[in-house]
Write a protein that holds these residues in place. Structure first.
Motif, PDB file in Angstrom:
ATOM      1  N   LEU A 104     -12.175   2.618   7.590  1.00 19.96           N
ATOM      2  CA  LEU A 104     -12.042   3.435   6.383  1.00 19.96           C
ATOM      3  C   LEU A 104     -12.759   4.756   6.592  1.00 19.96           C
ATOM      4  O   LEU A 104     -12.277   5.828   6.222  1.00 19.96           O
ATOM      5  CB  LEU A 104     -12.635   2.705   5.178  1.00 19.96           C
TER       6      LEU A 104
ATOM      7  N   PRO B 191      -4.375   3.568   1.949  1.00 24.86           N
ATOM      8  CA  PRO B 191      -4.441   2.721   0.760  1.00 24.86           C
ATOM      9  C   PRO B 191      -3.958   3.441  -0.491  1.00 24.86           C
ATOM     10  O   PRO B 191      -3.546   2.803  -1.456  1.00 24.86           O
ATOM     11  CB  PRO B 191      -5.927   2.381   0.642  1.00 24.86           C
TER      12      PRO B 191
ATOM     13  N   ILE C 141      -5.649  -6.910   5.412  1.00 29.36           N
ATOM     14  CA  ILE C 141      -6.006  -5.559   4.964  1.00 29.36           C
ATOM     15  C   ILE C 141      -6.616  -4.775   6.112  1.00 29.36           C
ATOM     16  O   ILE C 141      -6.312  -3.592   6.318  1.00 29.36           O
ATOM     17  CB  ILE C 141      -6.975  -5.633   3.766  1.00 29.36           C
TER      18      ILE C 141
ATOM     19  N   MET D 143       0.831  -1.206   0.000  1.00 23.26           N
ATOM     20  CA  MET D 143       0.000   0.000   0.000  1.00 23.26           C
ATOM     21  C   MET D 143       0.866   1.257   0.000  1.00 23.26           C
ATOM     22  O   MET D 143       0.582   2.215  -0.726  1.00 23.26           O
ATOM     23  CB  MET D 143      -0.897   0.015   1.241  1.00 23.26           C
TER      24      MET D 143
ATOM     25  N   VAL E  78      -5.364  -1.229   7.506  1.00 26.99           N
ATOM     26  CA  VAL E  78      -6.219  -0.036   7.490  1.00 26.99           C
ATOM     27  C   VAL E  78      -6.415   0.491   8.912  1.00 26.99           C
ATOM     28  O   VAL E  78      -6.396   1.703   9.149  1.00 26.99           O
ATOM     29  CB  VAL E  78      -7.577  -0.364   6.829  1.00 26.99           C
TER      30      VAL E  78
ATOM     31  N   LEU F  56     -13.715  -3.045   9.037  1.00 26.74           N
ATOM     32  CA  LEU F  56     -12.923  -2.502   7.928  1.00 26.74           C
ATOM     33  C   LEU F  56     -13.592  -1.236   7.394  1.00 26.74           C
ATOM     34  O   LEU F  56     -12.939  -0.200   7.199  1.00 26.74           O
ATOM     35  CB  LEU F  56     -12.781  -3.560   6.825  1.00 26.74           C
ATOM     36  N   LEU F  57     -14.918  -1.318   7.190  1.00 21.24           N
ATOM     37  CA  LEU F  57     -15.643  -0.152   6.684  1.00 21.24           C
ATOM     38  C   LEU F  57     -15.570   1.001   7.685  1.00 21.24           C
ATOM     39  O   LEU F  57     -15.377   2.157   7.314  1.00 21.24           O
ATOM     40  CB  LEU F  57     -17.102  -0.519   6.405  1.00 21.24           C
TER      41      LEU F  57
END
Lengths: 346, 335
Positions: free
Chosen positions: B312, B266, B256, B58, B260, B308-309
């Motif tokens: 982000l 990213p 991932i 990344m 994150v 994860l969402l």
């Protein structure tokens, strides 16, 4: 059908014969999967002439129908410069939940309303992907990996884990409806199911949409250069939501097809099939950087993938090597298209 | 940027504390036994190493990501399992056997990483497609070579010790992981390669015009990620004393997620090793907590996806804007 990006290729310099061939194939990406299909068929026809029979053709078409629907959705997302890996989770979620609802509450529902509901539910779930990609401003791959696990986890922990066979009558009838039947020399009867037509219709509709409507132009424009598309007046955020919703819609329909064709609803199905579908789309000439590809190429890519997996068995290669060969194919296609991109940039 | 970085570090320390605190409330004291911490310690390295690989990819920018990590780790284990017994017998010379095993696994990781690096750096493929392809290729090779069945390593004392036993209370593999992380941090912070990597990630165009050899940089980055993956493969094999081609099917997501959560961008150009280590530890403690509470794996996958969402989204919110002005002034002076 070619993308905006690849159209303005012939510049002042006159490339050589070989380079011209490269450039020509850049403008017709469907050539790559078509050539691979011809080569594969030629090899297998030489080894085992039995292969070139209508029955096998029917088999491959039938096996391509569901993957084809999924691939068309992925292709539209890819053309707009995104990537979706959550479509199998959407398909599984919609197929299992919807079948469960229909069996328990509306056992007499016809296939048309069921398909419409699946399309709607899938479309809504897909639109959520689009909204998230816009709002989080993160790579679509990472966002959809998140939604993939969230959806699949939600399906298995809140909806159910048990497979059931008593699917609604209308769905099983739809899955069984024949379009054509052939009998092989050995007396084996092979039917081409009618749902293959659905994939063909969706493919034609997608092709029409991408080439003859404003939203189609918008998809390629956003995929090619989002900043320029925005200056041209395309609303990039809306286009993104649209493509993800479209992919979700096709995934929902594919989920219902999957249940109808197999006559059972298994929530564990379809997971892990996203890579072969993406492979098919990439083999069909759609660049992951967006703005290119054709529906024809995508469908040929799907057929190629299906062909390869059925051919390996005929060639006597154990099916455990399938995945490796698929990976090799993606790398080959990626190398091929990366080479073309470099020639164009020169 | 340093302010944001420090905030990230503080946040991760707080997150670790928070997860520990909630486990104090939610589950019984058994959670806080030395044994449980050691068992968590043996599970962190494989995830952490894969996440470090994802971080490197990344950071390098250009839409960089490495999806092939866990596939390469498993393949490294499979190939080492098949080749190492040809050189040394695990019964007669266990130490030599383990060395050969590790060496072959590392070589596999280097080859796999070099393939990724060559495809992305020299052939100019998009990282997503290249590593997607190699993910399938590595998985496929592992399936093909094993015929799809698990390989039993059997009990080899030295390997089992490496995978599961503590030294001065710290599991070997965890200590190794910390060493590797420290070495990687030094590499990124104090060497030319590290500086160039961050420069390349934050502005690829400027990097090219500054005369950086972008192709070779990308090659080395993915090579390094491949080596990290193969070390994860050795640890996985040692810990489970078996090798499976489909081990850790959700590790692509988890790696991932760790990256994150650690604040790695990213889009490239930013990421800290210490944050990845802390983030991996927080996730492992949380995972053990869910285990202790007997929550199903399916729900855990769901939670990872949502997290994860969430993280982000977290990267998109400027939390400073919500802090009252008076406090904000203080915070500025403080940093």
């Amino acid at each position: 059908m070619t993308a905006a990006r690849t159209v303005q290729t012939d510049d002042t310099t006159k490339p050589g014969r070989l380079a011209q061939l490269w450039l020509w194939s850049a403008r017709h990406p469907a050539v790559f999967p078509a050539a691979m299909i011809v080569i594969t068929c030629a090899i297998i026809g030489a080894v085992n002439p039995d292969f070139l029979h209508v029955a096998n053709l029917f088999d491959i078409l039938r096996a391509s129908a569901i993957r084809g629907l999924l691939a068309l959705g992925v292709f539209v997302v890819l053309a707009a410069g995104g990537l979706d890996v959550s479509f199998t989770a959407i398909a599984a979620f919609v197929m299992y939940s919807l079948t469960l609802i229909v069996v328990n509450f509306l056992p007499g529902a016809g296939i048309v309303p069921i398909l419409a509901c699946a399309a709607l539910a899938g479309g809504v779930l897909g639109a959520v992907n689009g909204l998230l990609v816009n709002a989080l401003r993160a790579p679509a791959l990472i966002v959809t990996i998140g939604t993939q696990y969230a959806l699949r986890g939600a399906l298995l922990s809140f909806v159910g884990t048990a497979l059931f066979m008593n699917i609604p009558g209308s769905m099983s009838a739809f899955g069984q409806m024949p379009l054509a039947t052939v009998t092989t020399a050995r007396g084996l009867t092979v039917t081409l199911p009618a749902y293959v037509l659905l994939t063909v219709i969706v493919a034609l509709a997608t092709s029409w949409m991408l080439n003859y409507t404003l939203i189609g132009r918008a998809v390629f424009a956003v995929g090619g250069k989002p900043e320029i598309a925005a200056r041209l007046g395309f609303r990039v955020a809306h286009v993104r939501i649209f493509v993800f919703a479209y992919a979700g819609m096709l995934a929902g329909i594919a989920g219902v097809l999957h249940v109808s064709a197999n006559r059972l609803a298994n929530p564990f199905d379809l997971a892990g099939t996203e890579l072969p579908v993406i492979a098919a789309v990439v083999l069909g000439g759609a660049r992951i950087t967006g703005g290119s590809g054709t529906v024809l190429g995508t469908m040929l890519g799907v057929i190629l993938i299906t062909l390869v997996s059925s051919v390996l068995i005929l060639l006597g290669i154990p099916s455990s090597w399938q995945t490796a060969i698929l990976g090799g194919f993606i790398i080959l296609a990626g190398l091929f298209f990366a080479r073309i991109d470099r020639m164009i940039l020169k | 940027m340093p302010r944001r970085a420090d905030a990230q570090l503080m946040f991760l320390v707080a997150l670790n504390a928070l997860v520990l605190l909630s486990s104090l409330i939610l589950v019984d004291r058994q959670f806080f036994s030395l044994f449980n911490f050691q068992s968590m310690g043996t599970q962190v390295p494989e995830l952490g190493l894969l996440a470090l690989g994802v971080m490197l990819a990344m950071v390098s920018g250009n839409g960089g990501i490495d999806l092939s990590g866990i596939a390469l780790a498993n393949l490294a284990g499979v190939i080492a399992f098949l080749l190492a017994p040809l050189i040394f017998s695990s019964e007669d010379a266990p130490a030599a056997f383990f060395l050969a095993f590790a060496g072959i696994a590392l070589a596999t990781g280097m080859l796999g990483g070099a393939l990724n690096g060559a495809l992305i750096g020299y052939a100019g493929m998009t990282p997503i497609i290249a590593t997607l392809g190699t993910q399938l290729l590595f998985t496929g090779l592992a399936v093909g070579l094993t015929g799809g069945s698990a390989l039993r390593l059997g009990y080899v004392q030295i390997i089992d010790d490496f995978g599961n036993m503590p030294i001065w209370g710290i599991p070997y593999s965890f200590a190794l992981f910390l060493l590797i992380a420290a070495a990687l941090a030094v590499l990124l912070k104090f060497t030319r390669f590290g500086n160039h990597l961050f420069l390349m990630g934050s502005n690829p165009k400027a990097a090219r015009f500054a005369g950086l050899r972008v192709q070779s940089m990308l090659f080395r980055t993915y090579l390094l990620a491949g080596i990290l993956a193969s070390i994860a493969g050795i640890i996985i094999a040692a810990r489970n004393s078996s090798i499976k081609w489909d081990y850790g099917s959700s590790y692509v997501l988890v790696a991932i997620l760790i990256a994150v959560m650690a604040g790695v961008r990213p889009e490239g150009g930013y990421g800290r090793v210490i944050c990845v280590v802390l983030s991996a530890m927080a996730l492992q403690i949380l995972s053990s907590l869910l285990n202790f509470m007997q929550i199903s794996n399916f729900f855990r996958d769901c939670a990872w996806g949502l997290m994860l969402l969430l993280f982000l989204a977290n990267a998109r919110v400027d939390w400073n804007a919500y802090i009252p002005a008076a406090l904000r002034g203080n915070a500025r002076q403080g940093s």
